[in-house]
Design a protein around this motif. Structure first.
Motif, PDB file in Angstrom:
ATOM      1  N   ASP A  50      -5.832  11.252   6.311  1.00  2.28           N
ATOM      2  CA  ASP A  50      -5.031  10.124   5.842  1.00  2.28           C
ATOM      3  C   ASP A  50      -5.792   9.415   4.726  1.00  2.28           C
ATOM      4  O   ASP A  50      -7.018   9.274   4.779  1.00  2.28           O
ATOM      5  CB  ASP A  50      -4.788   9.114   6.965  1.00  2.28           C
ATOM      6  CG  ASP A  50      -3.915   9.673   8.075  1.00  2.28           C
ATOM      7  OD1 ASP A  50      -3.075  10.543   7.796  1.00  2.28           O
ATOM      8  OD2 ASP A  50      -4.073   9.226   9.227  1.00  2.28           O
ATOM      9  N   CYS A  73      -9.440   4.167   3.168  1.00  2.00           N
ATOM     10  CA  CYS A  73      -8.720   3.287   2.251  1.00  2.00           C
ATOM     11  C   CYS A  73      -9.609   2.944   1.057  1.00  2.00           C
ATOM     12  O   CYS A  73     -10.813   2.740   1.217  1.00  2.00           O
ATOM     13  CB  CYS A  73      -8.318   2.005   2.981  1.00  2.00           C
ATOM     14  SG  CYS A  73      -7.335   0.850   1.999  1.00  2.00           S
ATOM     15  N   ILE A 124      -5.190   5.832   2.300  1.00  2.00           N
ATOM     16  CA  ILE A 124      -4.394   4.648   1.998  1.00  2.00           C
ATOM     17  C   ILE A 124      -4.835   4.108   0.639  1.00  2.00           C
ATOM     18  O   ILE A 124      -6.012   3.812   0.432  1.00  2.00           O
ATOM     19  CB  ILE A 124      -4.569   3.567   3.081  1.00  2.00           C
ATOM     20  CG1 ILE A 124      -4.116   4.111   4.436  1.00  2.00           C
ATOM     21  CG2 ILE A 124      -3.794   2.300   2.707  1.00  2.00           C
ATOM     22  CD1 ILE A 124      -4.489   3.230   5.620  1.00  2.00           C
ATOM     23  N   LEU A 183       0.818  -1.205   0.000  1.00  4.50           N
ATOM     24  CA  LEU A 183       0.000   0.000   0.000  1.00  4.50           C
ATOM     25  C   LEU A 183       0.856   1.260   0.000  1.00  4.50           C
ATOM     26  O   LEU A 183       2.057   1.216   0.231  1.00  4.50           O
ATOM     27  CB  LEU A 183      -0.955   0.011   1.196  1.00  4.50           C
ATOM     28  CG  LEU A 183      -0.355  -0.224   2.591  1.00  4.50           C
ATOM     29  CD1 LEU A 183       0.213   1.032   3.182  1.00  4.50           C
ATOM     30  CD2 LEU A 183      -1.428  -0.787   3.494  1.00  4.50           C
ATOM     31  N   LYS A 184       0.177   2.378  -0.273  1.00  4.31           N
ATOM     32  CA  LYS A 184       0.788   3.700  -0.190  1.00  4.31           C
ATOM     33  C   LYS A 184      -0.068   4.542   0.741  1.00  4.31           C
ATOM     34  O   LYS A 184      -1.303   4.502   0.652  1.00  4.31           O
ATOM     35  CB  LYS A 184       0.840   4.371  -1.567  1.00  4.31           C
ATOM     36  CG  LYS A 184       1.743   3.673  -2.553  1.00  4.31           C
ATOM     37  CD  LYS A 184       1.681   4.360  -3.907  1.00  4.31           C
ATOM     38  CE  LYS A 184       2.530   3.602  -4.918  1.00  4.31           C
ATOM     39  NZ  LYS A 184       2.393   4.180  -6.256  1.00  4.31           N
ATOM     40  N   VAL A 185       0.577   5.294   1.622  1.00  4.87           N
ATOM     41  CA  VAL A 185      -0.137   6.161   2.549  1.00  4.87           C
ATOM     42  C   VAL A 185       0.113   7.613   2.137  1.00  4.87           C
ATOM     43  O   VAL A 185       1.254   8.016   1.922  1.00  4.87           O
ATOM     44  CB  VAL A 185       0.327   5.934   4.008  1.00  4.87           C
ATOM     45  CG1 VAL A 185      -0.417   6.861   4.961  1.00  4.87           C
ATOM     46  CG2 VAL A 185       0.135   4.478   4.412  1.00  4.87           C
ATOM     47  N   HIS A 239      -4.647   1.141  -2.091  1.00  2.00           N
ATOM     48  CA  HIS A 239      -4.414  -0.295  -2.236  1.00  2.00           C
ATOM     49  C   HIS A 239      -4.837  -0.668  -3.651  1.00  2.00           C
ATOM     50  O   HIS A 239      -5.875  -0.219  -4.124  1.00  2.00           O
ATOM     51  CB  HIS A 239      -5.254  -1.054  -1.204  1.00  2.00           C
ATOM     52  CG  HIS A 239      -4.959  -2.509  -1.115  1.00  2.00           C
ATOM     53  ND1 HIS A 239      -5.366  -3.411  -2.060  1.00  2.00           N
ATOM     54  CD2 HIS A 239      -4.291  -3.219  -0.179  1.00  2.00           C
ATOM     55  CE1 HIS A 239      -4.969  -4.630  -1.718  1.00  2.00           C
ATOM     56  NE2 HIS A 239      -4.311  -4.541  -0.583  1.00  2.00           N
TER      57      HIS A 239
END
Length: 180
Positions: free
Chosen positions: A37, A117, A39, A19-21, A41
């Motif tokens: 935030d 996410c 996320i 994943l990338k945050v 995926h």
């Protein structure tokens, strides 16, 4: 509602293997701002394997995020963003259970954590299972068991199964096909 909120900037904070945050800088109609935030995926697929006698195959494996073993349907991340979910589901079925199927039917799609996410999991039902061989990824240790729908539902309601994709898949399957 979305007209009242707009993202003005997205900044990569961390890139992992799955994943990338990001930090999303948000602006509101009233002039307020916040950092949220996000996320990213690439997506995943899962499969509910059904044996000819109606029992469901579940895999038991260790999950680091909750530091314990879980009982769940086979699943895995897409190898690339455009990979068809059905291809991923078939691969994960064989890798984790040691069975193959030419009869995969889309059951439902879930979004695991919509508040932060974008992960999407396409879930399939696999029938006509044919023995093959299990070939797990490095560092993956999986035990396979067969359970009736009734047994799995009892485990869900007893709190023994907490995995959301498994709960959604089993309950949707039971409802769609009239299983007890």
């Amino acid at each position: 509602m979305s007209g009242e909120i707009r993202r003005v900037k997205r900044e990569l904070a961390y890139e992992g293997t799955v994943l990338k945050v990001y930090k999303d800088y948000m602006e509101f109609e009233d002039g307020g701002t916040q950092v949220w935030d996000y996320i990213h995926h690439n997506g995943a697929a899962a499969v509910l394997p059904v044996l000819d006698d109606g029992r469901i195959l579940l895999v038991e494996q260790y999950r680091n995020a909750i530091d314990r073993d879980t009982l769940e349907i086979p699943a895995g991340k897409l190898d690339y963003i455009e990979e068809p979910g059905i291809v991923c589901a078939g691969r994960e079925l064989e890798e984790e259970t040691g069975y193959k199927s030419d009869d995969l039917e889309h059951l439902l799609t879930i979004r695991t954590t919509v508040a932060l996410c974008n992960e999407k999991i396409d879930i399939y039902v696999a029938r006509g299972l044919k023995p093959s061989r299990q070939h797990l990824d490095e560092g993956e240790y999986v035990t396979v068991g067969a359970y009736t729908v009734e047994e799995v539902k009892a485990k869900i309601y007893a709190g023994e199964i907490e995995d959301s994709k498994t709960i959604a898949a089993v309950l949707a399957y039971a409802d769609k096909y009239g299983c007890p």
